[in-house]
Write an enzyme that holds these catalytic residues in place. Structure first.
Site, short mmCIF file in Angstrom:
data_model
loop_
_atom_site.label_atom_id
_atom_site.label_comp_id
_atom_site.label_asym_id
_atom_site.label_seq_id
_atom_site.Cartn_x
_atom_site.Cartn_y
_atom_site.Cartn_z
N LYS A 13 0.84 -1.22 0.00
CA LYS A 13 0.00 0.00 0.00
C LYS A 13 0.87 1.26 0.00
O LYS A 13 0.64 2.18 -0.77
CB LYS A 13 -0.93 0.03 1.24
N ARG A 88 -9.69 0.60 8.95
CA ARG A 88 -9.28 -0.76 9.30
C ARG A 88 -10.37 -1.50 10.07
O ARG A 88 -10.18 -2.67 10.39
CB ARG A 88 -8.04 -0.69 10.17
N ARG A 127 12.18 -5.74 5.37
CA ARG A 127 12.19 -4.37 4.83
C ARG A 127 12.86 -3.38 5.78
O ARG A 127 12.83 -3.51 6.99
CB ARG A 127 10.78 -3.92 4.45
N ARG A 161 11.25 -0.71 11.16
CA ARG A 161 10.12 -0.48 12.07
C ARG A 161 10.15 -1.50 13.20
O ARG A 161 10.36 -2.68 12.95
CB ARG A 161 8.80 -0.61 11.29
N ARG A 172 -0.55 -8.62 13.44
CA ARG A 172 -1.11 -7.61 12.54
C ARG A 172 -1.97 -8.28 11.46
O ARG A 172 -3.01 -7.76 11.06
CB ARG A 172 0.01 -6.77 11.91
P1 AMP Z 1 0.71 0.50 9.28
O1 AMP Z 1 1.86 1.43 9.05
O2 AMP Z 1 -0.48 0.87 8.45
O3 AMP Z 1 1.10 -0.96 9.11
O4 AMP Z 1 0.27 0.69 10.80
C1 AMP Z 1 1.14 0.37 11.86
C2 AMP Z 1 0.37 0.21 13.15
O5 AMP Z 1 -0.30 1.45 13.46
C3 AMP Z 1 -0.75 -0.82 13.11
O6 AMP Z 1 -0.27 -2.12 13.39
C4 AMP Z 1 -1.68 -0.30 14.21
O7 AMP Z 1 -1.17 -0.57 15.49
C5 AMP Z 1 -1.60 1.22 14.00
N1 AMP Z 1 -2.60 1.69 13.01
C6 AMP Z 1 -2.36 2.27 11.81
N2 AMP Z 1 -3.50 2.60 11.17
C7 AMP Z 1 -4.50 2.22 12.00
C8 AMP Z 1 -5.92 2.26 11.91
N3 AMP Z 1 -6.54 2.76 10.83
N4 AMP Z 1 -6.63 1.79 12.97
C9 AMP Z 1 -6.04 1.29 14.06
N5 AMP Z 1 -4.70 1.19 14.19
C10 AMP Z 1 -3.93 1.66 13.19
#
Ligand code: AMP
Length: 215
Positions: A13, A88, A127, A161, A172
């Site tokens: 994404k 989400r 990554r 990360r 996740r």
């Molecule tokens: P991402 O970078 O999108 O993989 O997000 C990393 C982490 O941020 C996720 O594993 C969640 O803990 C939190 N997070 C990001 N976006 C959301 C969302 N829309 N709703 C809830 N938690 C989120």
């Protein structure tokens, strides 16, 4: 144009959003990036979110929907929005409808990046990014041309990360399956969903997304 990129962690994404930003002048609204920035800055939101993110669980709907609303207000009405990692949950999908309406916007496409979960673990745990310019790399699929030197800016500083370890990645993915995948039917019922093979090479995924947006 307003689009959602939907798919499990590591589906690509962010990579595709980056490209749409540079090629189409759209704005990427990544709640993950916003939350990481809040953690780094030590804001109240960041302090609340950190442990949840480190565990691979989901931050509260209220927090992320507020971040999205603020960002849309800040970016003004002229540019297209790419929602990356949001919504989400079903509650976030509902909030997004209300937020878009309040900003005089409507959703044009939901692009689902379909991927094989086992391959994702390898993709994610390998990554890393340049700590200076954010360019993305991978231990197996995309090492810098000169070892230890960023191809884009020449920096020698890289980062990973903290939630890109196998255990957290599995959590996740379970969160994605349980809470995020079920929102697809909401958008399917509105005829908004297009599915793209996220396992294809990056360029092919991009071409498929372009065909959807231009079609
Ligand atoms: P991402 O970078 O999108 O993989 O997000 C990393 C982490 O941020 C996720 O594993 C969640 O803990 C939190 N997070 C990001 N976006 C959301 C969302 N829309 N709703 C809830 N938690 C989120």
């Amino acid at each position: 144009m307003n689009i959602i990129l939907l798919g499990p962690p590591g589906a690509g994404k962010g990579t595709q959003a980056d490209r749409l930003v540079s090629e189409r002048g759209m704005v990427q609204l990544s709640t993950g990036d916003m939350l990481r920035a809040a953690v780094k800055a030590g804001t109240p939101v960041g302090l609340k979110a950190k442990a949840v993110m480190d565990a691979g669980e989901l931050v509260s709907d209220e927090i992320v929907s507020a971040l999205i609303g603020d960002k849309l207000t800040e970016m003004g009405p002229d540019k297209g929005a790419i929602f990356d990692g949001y919504p989400r949950t079903a509650a976030q999908a509902e909030s997004l409808d209300a937020i878009l309406e309040a900003h005089g916007r409507r959703l044009d496409h939901v692009v689902e990046l379909a991927v094989d979960e086992d391959a994702l673990v390898e993709r994610i745990t390998g990554r890393f990014t340049c700590a200076v310019c954010g360019a993305g790399y991978h231990d197996k699929f995309k090492l810098p041309k000169v070892e230890g030197t960023c191809d884009v800016c020449g920096s020698h500083d890289f980062k990973r990360r903290p939630d890109d370890n196998e255990e957290t990645v599995r959590t996740r993915m379970a969160e994605y399956r349980a809470k995020t995948a079920p929102i697809l039917p909401i958008y399917e019922a509105r005829g908004l969903v297009s599915r793209v093979d996220g396992m294809a090479p990056i360029g092919e995924v991009g071409a498929a997304i372009d065909a959807i947006l231009d079609g």
